[in-house]
Design an enzyme around this catalytic site. Structure first.
Site, PDB file in Angstrom:
ATOM      1  N   HIS A 293      30.429  53.606   6.917  1.00  0.00           N
ATOM      2  CA  HIS A 293      30.935  54.903   7.358  1.00  0.00           C
ATOM      3  C   HIS A 293      31.883  54.693   8.535  1.00  0.00           C
ATOM      4  CE1 HIS A 293      30.609  59.320   7.287  1.00  0.00           C
ATOM      5  NE2 HIS A 293      31.042  59.178   8.521  1.00  0.00           N
ATOM      6  N   ALA A 294      33.134  55.122   8.395  1.00  0.00           N
ATOM      7  CA  ALA A 294      34.169  54.806   9.390  1.00  0.00           C
ATOM      8  C   ALA A 294      33.789  55.328  10.776  1.00  0.00           C
ATOM      9  CB  ALA A 294      35.500  55.406   8.962  1.00  0.00           C
ATOM     10  N   HIS A 323      42.500  59.695  11.780  1.00  0.00           N
ATOM     11  CA  HIS A 323      41.345  60.351  12.395  1.00  0.00           C
ATOM     12  C   HIS A 323      40.658  59.413  13.401  1.00  0.00           C
ATOM     13  CE1 HIS A 323      37.714  62.919  12.606  1.00  0.00           C
ATOM     14  NE2 HIS A 323      37.091  61.760  12.737  1.00  0.00           N
ATOM     15  N   GLU A 324      40.325  58.213  12.953  1.00  0.00           N
ATOM     16  CA  GLU A 324      39.613  57.276  13.829  1.00  0.00           C
ATOM     17  C   GLU A 324      40.495  56.851  15.010  1.00  0.00           C
ATOM     18  OE1 GLU A 324      36.529  57.018  13.504  1.00  0.00           O
ATOM     19  OE2 GLU A 324      36.298  57.771  11.474  1.00  0.00           O
ATOM     20  N   HIS A 327      40.361  59.178  17.862  1.00  0.00           N
ATOM     21  CA  HIS A 327      39.233  58.939  18.774  1.00  0.00           C
ATOM     22  C   HIS A 327      39.617  57.898  19.818  1.00  0.00           C
ATOM     23  CE1 HIS A 327      36.181  61.344  16.810  1.00  0.00           C
ATOM     24  NE2 HIS A 327      36.252  60.676  15.667  1.00  0.00           N
ATOM     25  N   TYR A 463      32.550  68.973  13.489  1.00  0.00           N
ATOM     26  CA  TYR A 463      33.600  68.923  12.466  1.00  0.00           C
ATOM     27  C   TYR A 463      34.079  70.326  12.107  1.00  0.00           C
ATOM     28  CZ  TYR A 463      31.970  64.132  12.202  1.00  0.00           C
ATOM     29  OH  TYR A 463      31.610  62.845  12.522  1.00  0.00           O
TER      30      TYR A 463
END
Ligand SMILES: *[C@@H]1O[C@H](CO)[C@@H](O)[C@H](O)[C@H]1NC(C)=O
Ligand SMILES: *[C@@H]1O[C@H](CO)[C@@H](O)[C@H](O)[C@H]1NC(C)=O
Ligand SMILES: [Zn+2]
Length: 612
Positions: A293-294, A323-324, A327, A463
């Site tokens: 899971h990323a 997306h990552e 972060h 989310y």
């Protein structure tokens, strides 16, 4: 355990100050965070138990594997596929070696298979392998999480989680947002149901019932992107699925990461540091099990940041990389804050950053400018295709994003008891998402556990909030970038003005309440979550969907759900009994015949021997 020890010491020190009387608001805010101890408030053995329990659940989930679907075997007497065959430990006659992992194989089947039986099989097998074994562990987990929350002065773990948002009645606020968005979801739902019904027929997809959850291209029916081949409004016109282009152009995961990074730097934001490229894990290793899971990791030393992702060369994964990396960009921007403020203004903000950039990066014109799409025209059809694809991701997700923690909050508060964990999960899935289980479910099952964030204990409402607030970000950054025209055409690529505005918000970290961060973002216009930008973005699509849905029932009647009956149906039992009797009779006849033959042969042999 070491971190908890450290935190406990600091907490003890901090509580000796009359910090509520401090006049410096920043210092007071720091104390307000340090004096919440979290799970470290538990006695040592229980803290250890809680940590190990979560680790254990996460491992069960991440190493779960299922058997291949075999359409020729495992048939019931009536010809139906026997979904339960793999799991009958008692009869254990149809053994198999589970070899398929969620990432990539199972995910891929859910995305690509158009065989309802195969999908139904995989859907169930995953829940058997990953969800069911967690049930009793989760019940114990809830007890411990609640105990920790209560030691911190919260009513239960749900209240503790909600406190991240510094909002009086978060639940009520979110419910109001969902009420406004629900009609939009219902129109998307009705249109997609119609398209799926055209493909699979009315026996599989009901006319006015919920959509069977295994047909939406995703294990949890949380995004519907992979129904595009069946649902795209104008087939043959431009679509923004660039997987084929990525493959044709020989993209590797590393190129995809560089592509995402370039979008950030084009805004004047920071590149990923050297160590990121050396230490991130971006391809699934073959020599060991990993949690696929990323995720994005801040090692809190100002230099070490990493992503862990079992990257596949697909459009979806390209978006996930943005997306990552969002972060990590956030982590980098607030690295000069005191440690206690190095966090998102709220968890939803942290989830939104990369998505905001992806909203620009996935526009047809942007994809054309980087060579991933050809011949983009400016037609109405291209526009609708694009917005529809975005809606399969952003709108389809909303009720799922909302309900996962509605369920958990109720479990933590005790409103949902041990004996109705799965039932309540499906009530929410049916009433909010309008999706139904393709097979009967009961309290032996634990379907929430088959979703990563439940065993991994990651809150989920972030989310839902992200999917709303990212459109607020997008609208404001587009304004800063001087965009004119419809919001969904905006691409902030190379706008340093947009980049600066974003940096100003991100670099605050958690040093101010998120409402203040929103005020900065919107130049003083609003400090609230606001659905206007997402509605504005999708306005042309809403109009189109309404015209398409004329004559369709918009919404769903739960009573019209189609659930495949299994085994217990009388018809199959009777057929089974008849077949069994036939088989026994046949067997006896064969045996008798064989025995006679052997006797005969024996006599003959005997005779021959004697004759020599
Ligand atoms: C904080 O301030 C209030 C009122 O100003 C005062 O009554 C109280 O004693 C103070 N608390 C401490 C612990 O000093
Ligand atoms: C409040 O405290 C912070 C951190 O110690 C300090 O940087 C800041 O100057 C202080 N603000 C005021 C108004 O004294
Ligand atoms: Zn995330």
């Amino acid at each position: 355990m070491e971190w908890s020890e450290f935190h406990r010491n600091k907490w003890k020190q901090a509580t000796t100050f009359a910090w509520k009387n401090f006049t410096n608001p920043l210092v007071r805010r720091m104390f307000s965070f340090v004096t919440v101890l979290g799970k470290a408030a538990l006695p040592k053995e229980k803290l250890q138990e809680l940590s190990e329990l979560v680790q254990d659940m996460k491992t069960t989930y991440s190493t779960a594997k299922i058997c291949k679907y075999d359409s020729t075997q495992r048939r019931l007497p009536n010809g139906d596929y026997d979904y339960y065959a793999d799991f009958d430990a008692e009869d254990n006659e149809i053994g198999c070696v589970p070899t398929l992992s969620l990432e990539p194989e199972v995910t891929q089947i859910m995305a690509r298979s158009r065989d309802p039986e195969e999908l139904r099989y995989v859907w169930r097998a995953w829940r058997e392998a990953a969800g069911k074994p967690l049930r009793h562990k989760y019940i114990r987990f809830v007890q411990l999480a609640n105990e920790a929350a209560r030691l911190n002065g919260f009513e239960d773990a749900g209240a503790y989680w909600r406190s991240d948002y510094e909002t009086d009645d978060l639940h009520k606020e979110l419910q109001e947002l969902w009420d406004v968005l629900r009609p939009l979801y219902e129109h998307l739902h009705a249109y997609v149901r119609k398209k799926l019904r055209e493909k699979y027929g009315e026996k599989v997809v009901p006319r006015s019932g919920p959509i069977p959850a295994h047909l939406l291209g995703n294990m949890w029916a949380q995004t519907w992107t992979h129904t595009q081949d069946l649902t795209i409004p104008y087939p043959g016109r431009t679509s923004v699925d660039v997987t084929a282009s990525l493959l044709r152009q020989g993209y590797m995961p590393l190129h995809m990461f560089r592509l995402a990074e370039e979008f950030f730097t084009s805004l004047g934001l920071d590149p990923m540091p050297l160590g990121f490229w050396q230490k991130s894990l971006i391809v699934k290793p073959t020599d060991r099990e990993v949690v696929c899971h990323a995720s994005a990791w801040d090692f809190c030393n100002g230099i070490d940041y990493r992503i862990k992702q079992c990257t596949r060369v697909t459009t979806e994964d390209l978006i996930t990389i943005h997306h990552e990396m969002g972060h990590i960009q956030y982590d980098i921007q607030y690295r000069n804050q005191p440690f206690i403020f190095r966090d998102g203004a709220n968890p939803g903000f942290h989830e939104a950053v990369g998505d905001v950039l992806a909203l620009s990066a996935s526009t047809p014109h942007h994809l054309q400018s980087i060579g991933l799409l050809e011949n983009v025209d400016d037609s109405y059809e291209t526009d609708i295709n694009f917005l529809f694809t975005m809606a399969l991701d952003k709108i389809a997700f909303l009720p799922f994003g909302y309900l996962v923690d509605l369920w958990r909050w109720e479990v933590f508060s005790g409103k949902t008891g041990e004996l109705s964990l799965n039932r309540r999960w499906w009530e929410l899935r049916l009433s909010l998402q309008g999706v139904s289980p393709p097979l009967p479910r009961d309290e032996d099952d634990f379907d929430p556990g088959a979703k990563f964030h439940i065993p991994a204990n990651v809150p989920y409402i972030r989310y839902f909030i992200s999917f709303i607030v990212q459109f607020q970000f997008h609208a404001e950054l587009c304004k800063a970038a001087g965009h004119v025209g419809p919001l969904h055409h905006c691409d902030i690529y190379r706008s340093h003005k947009a980049g600066t505005l974003l940096r100003n918000v991100l670099s605050l970290g958690k040093s101010r309440p998120w409402t203040e961060a929103l005020l900065i973002l919107t130049s003083g216009k609003t400090s609230k979550l606001d659905v206007k930008p997402i509605l504005e973005y999708f306005a042309p699509l809403i109009a189109w969907l309404k015209s398409q849905n004329r004559g369709e029932f918009v919404g769903w009647r739960v009573s019209e759900a189609i659930v495949q009956p299994v085994r217990t149906s009388n018809a199959s039992v009777i057929t089974g009994v008849i077949l069994a009797i036939v088989a026994v009779v046949f067997f006896v006849v064969v045996i008798v015949a064989v025995v006679r033959k052997i006797r005969g042969t024996g006599k003959a042999l005997h005779a021959v021997t004697q004759g020599s």
